[in-house]
Every structure is written in structure tokens, then in C-alpha cells.
Design a protein around this motif. Structure first.
Motif, mmCIF file in Angstrom:
data_model
loop_
_atom_site.group_PDB
_atom_site.id
_atom_site.type_symbol
_atom_site.label_atom_id
_atom_site.label_comp_id
_atom_site.label_asym_id
_atom_site.label_seq_id
_atom_site.Cartn_x
_atom_site.Cartn_y
_atom_site.Cartn_z
ATOM 1 N N SER A 87 0.757 -0.837 -0.186
ATOM 2 C CA SER A 87 -0.189 -0.436 0.037
ATOM 3 C C SER A 87 0.566 0.948 -0.027
ATOM 4 O O SER A 87 1.910 1.521 0.190
ATOM 5 C CB SER A 87 -0.963 -0.121 1.257
ATOM 6 N N PRO A 89 0.461 4.041 1.991
ATOM 7 C CA PRO A 89 1.230 4.124 3.173
ATOM 8 C C PRO A 89 2.072 3.556 3.769
ATOM 9 O O PRO A 89 3.063 4.367 4.494
ATOM 10 C CB PRO A 89 -0.168 3.657 3.938
ATOM 11 N N PHE A 187 -17.009 -10.504 -2.938
ATOM 12 C CA PHE A 187 -15.506 -9.364 -2.351
ATOM 13 C C PHE A 187 -15.650 -7.796 -3.121
ATOM 14 O O PHE A 187 -15.002 -7.913 -4.240
ATOM 15 C CB PHE A 187 -14.513 -10.447 -3.127
ATOM 16 N N PHE A 192 -9.894 0.791 1.978
ATOM 17 C CA PHE A 192 -11.013 2.204 2.159
ATOM 18 C C PHE A 192 -10.976 3.535 0.941
ATOM 19 O O PHE A 192 -12.224 3.387 0.658
ATOM 20 C CB PHE A 192 -10.981 2.357 3.420
ATOM 21 N N TYR A 232 -13.272 -8.889 2.339
ATOM 22 C CA TYR A 232 -12.353 -7.978 1.850
ATOM 23 C C TYR A 232 -11.516 -8.854 1.394
ATOM 24 O O TYR A 232 -10.588 -9.326 2.335
ATOM 25 C CB TYR A 232 -12.688 -6.642 2.887
ATOM 26 N N GLU A 356 -6.069 13.790 -2.646
ATOM 27 C CA GLU A 356 -5.519 13.595 -1.317
ATOM 28 C C GLU A 356 -5.616 14.443 -0.724
ATOM 29 O O GLU A 356 -6.572 15.176 -0.448
ATOM 30 C CB GLU A 356 -3.798 14.244 -1.655
ATOM 31 N N ARG A 362 -9.311 11.975 5.685
ATOM 32 C CA ARG A 362 -9.071 10.770 6.287
ATOM 33 C C ARG A 362 -9.652 10.148 7.116
ATOM 34 O O ARG A 362 -9.827 9.250 6.543
ATOM 35 C CB ARG A 362 -7.396 10.887 5.868
ATOM 36 N N LYS A 363 -8.921 11.371 7.708
ATOM 37 C CA LYS A 363 -9.806 10.609 9.435
ATOM 38 C C LYS A 363 -11.130 10.462 9.024
ATOM 39 O O LYS A 363 -12.172 9.451 9.977
ATOM 40 C CB LYS A 363 -9.756 11.628 10.448
ATOM 41 N N ASP A 366 -11.860 6.781 7.252
ATOM 42 C CA ASP A 366 -11.195 5.788 7.673
ATOM 43 C C ASP A 366 -12.300 6.012 9.289
ATOM 44 O O ASP A 366 -13.127 4.464 9.230
ATOM 45 C CB ASP A 366 -10.185 6.000 8.852
ATOM 46 N N ARG A 367 -13.329 6.342 9.533
ATOM 47 C CA ARG A 367 -14.315 6.604 10.392
ATOM 48 C C ARG A 367 -15.381 5.651 9.704
ATOM 49 O O ARG A 367 -15.892 4.828 9.828
ATOM 50 C CB ARG A 367 -14.803 7.298 10.624
ATOM 51 N N TRP A 369 -15.386 3.235 6.687
ATOM 52 C CA TRP A 369 -14.827 2.376 6.953
ATOM 53 C C TRP A 369 -14.981 1.317 8.515
ATOM 54 O O TRP A 369 -15.304 0.464 8.032
ATOM 55 C CB TRP A 369 -13.786 2.236 6.103
ATOM 56 N N THR A 370 -14.522 1.815 9.419
ATOM 57 C CA THR A 370 -14.356 1.206 10.327
ATOM 58 C C THR A 370 -15.804 1.170 10.513
ATOM 59 O O THR A 370 -16.633 0.040 11.670
ATOM 60 C CB THR A 370 -13.551 2.400 11.720
ATOM 61 N N GLU A 371 -16.469 1.527 10.853
ATOM 62 C CA GLU A 371 -18.267 1.644 11.264
ATOM 63 C C GLU A 371 -18.834 0.748 9.898
ATOM 64 O O GLU A 371 -19.369 -0.146 11.007
ATOM 65 C CB GLU A 371 -18.772 3.305 10.966
ATOM 66 N N LYS A 373 -17.333 -2.068 8.601
ATOM 67 C CA LYS A 373 -16.268 -3.123 9.082
ATOM 68 C C LYS A 373 -16.500 -3.310 11.128
ATOM 69 O O LYS A 373 -16.848 -4.675 10.744
ATOM 70 C CB LYS A 373 -15.036 -2.878 9.209
ATOM 71 N N LEU B 58 -17.317 3.300 19.603
ATOM 72 C CA LEU B 58 -17.187 2.207 18.289
ATOM 73 C C LEU B 58 -16.476 1.702 18.560
ATOM 74 O O LEU B 58 -16.975 0.044 17.940
ATOM 75 C CB LEU B 58 -17.312 3.927 16.988
ATOM 76 N N TYR B 226 -13.919 -8.663 11.847
ATOM 77 C CA TYR B 226 -12.881 -7.590 11.703
ATOM 78 C C TYR B 226 -12.473 -7.807 13.026
ATOM 79 O O TYR B 226 -13.397 -7.048 14.251
ATOM 80 C CB TYR B 226 -13.371 -6.149 11.764
ATOM 81 N N GLN B 234 -4.513 -0.813 9.626
ATOM 82 C CA GLN B 234 -5.450 -0.002 9.383
ATOM 83 C C GLN B 234 -4.907 1.122 9.266
ATOM 84 O O GLN B 234 -4.549 2.141 8.287
ATOM 85 C CB GLN B 234 -6.925 -0.330 8.998
ATOM 86 N N PHE B 236 -1.835 2.403 10.339
ATOM 87 C CA PHE B 236 -0.691 2.620 9.962
ATOM 88 C C PHE B 236 -0.581 2.728 8.589
ATOM 89 O O PHE B 236 -0.021 3.268 7.919
ATOM 90 C CB PHE B 236 -0.087 1.342 10.897
ATOM 91 N N TYR B 237 -0.492 1.749 7.858
ATOM 92 C CA TYR B 237 -1.189 1.332 6.805
ATOM 93 C C TYR B 237 -1.888 1.688 5.188
ATOM 94 O O TYR B 237 -2.080 1.079 4.375
ATOM 95 C CB TYR B 237 -0.156 -0.369 6.094
ATOM 96 N N ASP B 240 -3.197 5.716 6.850
ATOM 97 C CA ASP B 240 -1.590 6.997 7.361
ATOM 98 C C ASP B 240 -2.200 7.781 8.424
ATOM 99 O O ASP B 240 -2.222 8.465 8.666
ATOM 100 C CB ASP B 240 -1.973 7.646 6.461
#
Lengths: 374, 277
Positions: A87, A89, A187, A192, A232, A356, A362-363, A366-367, A369-371, A373, B58, B226, B234, B236-237, B240
């Protein structure tokens, strides 16, 4: 063979391994090696294009024909080693912790970051014999003014790959990730950016939408899609080949990769479509980090890859179009029955590209995506 | 020999701990108070809000799932590992060392590679499905994830139990029988209490890495498996966001340390009760 299609997906393999070595990069990062920014002078170092040592290239897995690499070794009497990242990152983490690579393959949005951080050597195109073969679109791309630090590598798009022998009713829409006949065999890319991006497009939003109301709806879409998922994965080829996936959210090169590995299956059962709500497109680059040990050899290597004959060979291996004059026929051969895997410069101009995101944006992504998953 | 002499032998271990645990963990703590930079990387500073983020409800279901998987893993490892250790220790004879070596053998291979082997074995067209004559449908489920964890960490359960069985004086079992204890009674009143420290050690050695594992869920898991390790990876990689990932790591560590403290205290009082009984 029973193991057919269950071959270790090297991209995922690298990802797992990356976590295991995370500790070591944490260590070096903490020791102050991982500086925020490099010096501006280092970027401008003048390097003649001649052999000055062996190479260590840092690339995605299965993204360059190994025969091209051994050809380069024979031609210039040097050793070329390859390290892989899974990836952007993780590539950045390795670079920031002071690892020295001679050639790297960042995507356009990350080139922008690397340039801002003074981490890429300026490239003098005069020194590249094959620079003229690069499409003029890349003379001054949005991510690198005047292409001062990069040469383009490949162009890609994201869409949906499916097993034509199993699935019915493919409709050319991102809704195909919720195809009833493939429920439980779908799949989604374990990425994210790609996951949220396609849901944004399906809802008619901008690919990079960050508006909270829009993201809330995108989250709902992802939750609906999750009902149809088996998992995934960023490993479309083995999942499709083994029959684990009937539908796989995938990059265009994945389908060529899948067909190349089809062995005892008919390669024609593996299909790929791009979706009418919008197509994420992108391009990536080759660049030389400022701390490269053999920047001269690295320049020769870039020239080697840009050579139209070599590029044509490379395309047959990785399955992505390259913006190099004279390599078009090679890709056209792959895309003969599959116009969906084509990506043109026009697509790059008119299609949706991942931008970018700021830290806050980005946060927010990510939130979501986390919610989904959690 | 005086104490000072023997204390020197603590130095290598202490150095090892300092370099490979204390220093990296210190760095993780430093990062956890930093801020994600616009162009990636960490800006060090004082940002305790990362911890407020990390305590967001969460993440509770993800943590609970991880603890549940790890607890199931520890119990299954105990159920499988105890009979194995017992058989080797009591009936292994001159093959004991060879049998223990066989158990350790797979650990010479990277955990990741071994987990990939399970992907191949469990997949719809893999070996087990071929034998069964139909797709087993195990892969991409919690069963596969827990199975991968059990396989990955079983050795950590067998070894401490084996060690405590080896340390046990076989005459105790004889004594139990002499006192008219049946096999079952002898086991529960003599062998089990004697090996309880090994069981507790094994349970910890399996549970702790299993909570933080991300490989099994990533390779063998489905849409609803998960784990906290995947979430941290997630950060870290993927996202970011190293400071947040580091804060999650520290919170997880703190949670596990509290857990271990209670577990050990509970274990000690259980041992004491057994000793009195």
C-alpha cells in the motif's frame, strides 16, 4: 491440481509481512531518522546516467515482468533486487524510516506528497533516451509540475471482475456488487479509498466526497453491499480462480493476471466491467528517492522500462496500459475483447481520480470504513 | 556464591527487554501523543485527544469480538493441548523429546505462511472440500479465524503444560491411587492442581497474542470478523494515521495488562484453594 488458484497472493502476503516488520520501522522512525522533510539541495543533485552500483527497486507485487529485470542485469552487468510494498502508506513508512531504495513506484497522489517532502531526486529528462516516447499529457501533470521528479509508469482503473460461468444479470453498474445470483460470493477491495470511492460514485457523489451528509449515505450503501460480501480482499486473481469469488471489485490489470493464471479453466469466463456511475482512474510513476545509493544506474533502469519494446513486453505481464508511444499494440492485443480494461489519457483527463485527502478528511473516511467493518 | 554474582545473569535479559520492549513501547507512546502530518508521518507533540478517540464506543464491538475469539482460542487450545501434553509426558517414554520437537517443528515456519496453507486447505476447491466432495464453507467465517488462531498458538499451550507435568512427581499419582482414588478423582485432585500453573501460563501465552492478531482475520476471515489488530493495522498502513494507531495500541496494552493482573490474582487464589482442599 488441487492447489490451482489457491496460490499465495503475493500482494496480501506482503501486507501480512508488513505488519510483522512494523515494529522495526517504528523503531527507526522514533530514532529521528523519519524526518518530516528532506533538504532542498539534495533534491537537485546532478546525476549522470551511468552505472554507479547495484539496484534495489521498491514496487507492488507482480507489477513488472521479471524477465525485463534480468535483461537489465545482463545488459549493464549489475544486480537488481526487488522489495515489495502492499500500500502507499506502507511504502511511505519504509521511506520515512530511512530505507534506501533506488527506484520507487508511487501513485500520482503520493508523488505530490513525496515532492512536497523533498524526498524525490529531480530527473533531467535530457538524460533519458526514451523520454520522447512518453505521452505529452505527462509533460506537466497535476501531481508533479513539469514532470520534474517522475516518469509515468502505468494507467489503471477500478471496476468489477466476475465469473461469467456463474453470474447472471451483470448490468454495468456498481450495483453489481449486490448481484442476487452472487450473494455471499462477492468480495470488495480491502482498501478504504476504493471501497468508499465506489460507494460515493454509486450515490452520484464526487469520487472524493467528504461532505458529512454524503458520507453518511455512502456508509449506508457500504452496509447494504456488505450483506452480499463474502469478504474483503485485494487479491482478486486467486479468489476468482478458486471460485471463492464470483464477483470481485478489482483493478483492470487483475483480470489479465487472472486469465494468465487460468491454467485448466477457460480464460474467457473471467470478465471485467467498468461502471456507468463513474470510473476511478489513476496513474502511477517511477521515481528515484533522494537517498538512492545508485541513482545513475536507476536512471538507466527508468530508460530501460520506457523503451517501447520493453514496455510492450511488460504490459503483457502486468496487464495495464502504459503511456508510452509504441506500446499501444501490445495493450490493444490484451484488450481486444475487453474494451473495459482500457484506460486512455482522455480517461485520465475526464475520469475521477483519487485526490489526496487532508488529515481531517482522511479521518472521516477511515471512520466510515471502520463503522462499516466493525 | 553471593547474590551480586548471580545478579549479573539478569543483565542480558534486562538489556533484551529494554531494547526490544521498553524502547519500542516508549516510541509507541511518544507517537500516540503526536499528530498525523498532512503529508503523512508524525508531528510529535502533546495531543491526548488521540486517547479520547481511541476510547470511542465504536471500537467496543471490535474489542469484544477480539476478546471473544481469543478466549475461544485459549479454551480450544487447552482442550486440545492438555491431552497432548499429558500423553507425551506420561507415555512418551524415550520418544518424549522427539515428540516435543515435532510439536515445535511447524513454528520454524513463519505464521503467515502457515496461515496461507489454511487458505489453500479450507477454500471451496481446496483439499478438505475435495475430500468432503462439496465446498465446506468454512473459509471466510469466524470458525476459520478461530481455527487459524488455535493452530497458530497451540504450541504455547502445550509447552508450559508439558513442563509442569514433567516437574510433577509421578509418585503423587501413585499416592492418589493408594488412597483409593479412581483415575478421574486422582486426575482432578492430584494432577490438575499440580499443573494449574502451567495451564494458566499457557492460557495467557495463547490469549494475549490472539487478541492482537490480525493475520488470521485478514486471510481466513469474512465480512464480520474484523479484529482490533486489523483496526490498528489499518491506521498504520491504510489511513496513514500513526498517532491514532499508536494510541489504540497503548489502550489495548493497558486493557490487557489489567486483565492479566486480575487473571493472575484469580489464578493464585485458585491454586491456594486447591492446595487447601
Amino acid at each position: 491440481m488441487m492447489l490451482d488458484g489457491n496460490g499465495i497472493g503475493r500482494r496480501e502476503f506482503v501486507r501480512g509481512g508488513a505488519g510483522l516488520v512494523l515494529g522495526s520501522s517504528l523503531l527507526t522512525a522514533g530514532c529521528g531518522v523519519g524526518q518530516e522533510k528532506g533538504s532542498e539541495e539534495a533534491v537537485k543533485k546532478v546525476v549522470p546516467a551511468k552505472v554507479d552500483g547495484d539496484l534495489l527497486i521498491f514496487n507492488w507485487t507482480e507489477y513488472m515482468d521479471p524477465k525485463l529485470i534480468s535483461g537489465f542485469e545482463d545488459r549493464y552487468k549489475v544486480k537488481v533486487r526487488t522489495a515489495n510494498f502492499d500500500s502507499m502508506p506502507s511504502m511511505m513508512a519504509k521511506l520515512r524510516s530511512g530505507n534506501e531504495y533506488d527506484v520507487i513506484f508511487p501513485t500520482a497522489d503520493y508523488v505530490n506528497r513525496l515532492v512536497q517532502a523533498n524526498m524525490l531526486l529531480q530527473l533531467d529528462r535530457e538524460k533519458l533516451k526514451n523520454a520522447d516516447t512518453i505521452y505529452s499529457f505527462f509533460d506537466d501533470p497535476w501531481y508533479d509540475a513539469k514532470s520534474a521528479h517522475t516518469v509515468p509508469y502505468a494507467m489503471y482503473t477500478t471496476g468489477i471482475a466476475w465469473r461469467d460461468d456463474k453470474v447472471e444479470g451483470i448490468s454495468g453498474s456498481w450495483n453489481d456488487l449486490m448481484n442476487e445470483s452472487a450473494k455471499g460470493k462477492v468480495f470488495m477491495l480491502d482498501d478504504f479509498q476504493e471501497g468508499i470511492g465506489q460507494a460515493n460514485l454509486l450515490n452520484g457523489f464526487d469520487l472524493n466526497a467528504t461532505d458529512p451528509a454524503e458520507l453518511a449515505q455512502t456508509k449506508q450503501t457500504l452496509e447494504q453491499q456488505k450483506e452480499y460480501l463474502r469478504g474483503y480482499s485485494t487479491n482478486a486473481a486467486p479468489q476468482l480462480l478458486s471460485g471463492a469469488a464470483w464477483i470481485h471489485h478489482a483493478w483492470n490489470g487483475d483480470i489479465i493476471n487472472t486469465r494468465n493464471q487460468a491454467k485448466n479453466k477457460d480464460p474467457e469466463i473471467f470478465k471485467f466491467e467498468t461502471c456507468k456511475e463513474g470510473i476511478p482512474v489513476g496513474s502511477d510513476c517511477m521515481a528515484i528517492p533522494v537517498n538512492a545509493k545508485s541513482p545513475g544506474t536507476a536512471l538507466l533502469f527508468l530508460d530501460w522500462i520506457l523503451d517501447p519494446v520493453n514496455a510492450s513486453q511488460n504490459i503483457q505481464y502486468h496487464g495495464y496500459p502504459m503511456p508510452i508511444e509504441g506500446s499501444e499494440d501490445s495493450f490493444a492485443e490484451l484488450a481486444a475483447d475487453d474494451p473495459a480494461i482500457e484506460v486512455s489519457v482522455d480517461d485520465l483527463e475526464s475520469g475521477s481520480q483519487f485526490k489526496e485527502l487532508s488529515v481531517v478528511e482522511r479521518k472521516a473516511w477511515d471512520r466510515v470504513w471502520t463503522e462499516v467493518k466493525a | 556464591m553471593n547474590d551480586a554474582f548471580w545478579r549479573r545473569f539478569l543483565v542480558p535479559g534486562a538489556l533484551w527487554l529494554a531494547f526490544f520492549f521498553a524502547v519500542p513501547f516508549g516510541i509507541a507512546i511518544a507517537i500516540s501523543f503526536g499528530q498525523a502530518a498532512e503529508f503523512g508521518g508524525v508531528i510529535y507533540g502533546w495531543h491526548p485527544e488521540n486517547y479520547a478517540d481511541a476510547l470511542d464506543p465504536l471500537f467496543a464491538p471490535i474489542l469484544l469480538r477480539s476478546v471473544g475469539y481469543a478466549a475461544a482460542t485459549a479454551l480450544l487450545c487447552l482442550a486440545i493441548g492438555y491431552p497432548v501434553a499429558y500423553t507425551i509426558a506420561r507415555f512418551g517414554g524415550r520418544w518424549k523429546n522427539a515428540l516435543i520437537a515435532l510439536i515445535l517443528l511447524p513454528f520454524l515456519i513463519n505464521y503467515l505462511v502457515r496461515t496461507y496453507a489454511w487458505v489453500a486447505l479450507l477454500s471451496d476447491e481446496g483439499l478438505l472440500s475435495n475430500i468432503a466432495g462439496r465446498p465446506l464453507g468454512i473459509i471466510n467465517t469466524p470458525v476459520a479465524v478461530i481455527g487459524g488462531l488455535v493452530y497458530g498458538y497451540l504450541g504455547f499451550m502445550i509447552l508450559p503444560i508439558y513442563a509442569s507435568l514433567e516437574r510433577m512427581d509421578p509418585a503423587l499419582i501413585e499416592a492418589g491411587k493408594d488412597l483409593y482414588g479412581g483415575p478421574r478423582q486422582t486426575f482432578w485432585h492430584v494432577t490438575w492442581p499440580q499443573t494449574l500453573p502451567g495451564v494458566l501460563a499457557g492460557a495467557l501465552l495463547v490469549f494475549l497474542p490472539a487478541v492482537g492478531d490480525f493475520v488470521s482475520a485478514q486471510l481466513l476471515g469474512g465480512p464480520d470478523t474484523y479484529m482490533i489488530g486489523n483496526l490498528i493495522q489499518q491506521q498504520f498502513y491504510g489511513a496513514d494515521n500513526w498517532p491514532f494507531g499508536a494510541a489504540l495500541t497503548v489502550v489495548l496494552m493497558a486493557f490487557l495488562m489489567i486483565f492479566v493482573a486480575f487473571f493472575l490474582r484469580g489464578g493464585r487464589s485458585a491454586e491456594r484453594r486447591e492446595a487447601l482442599a
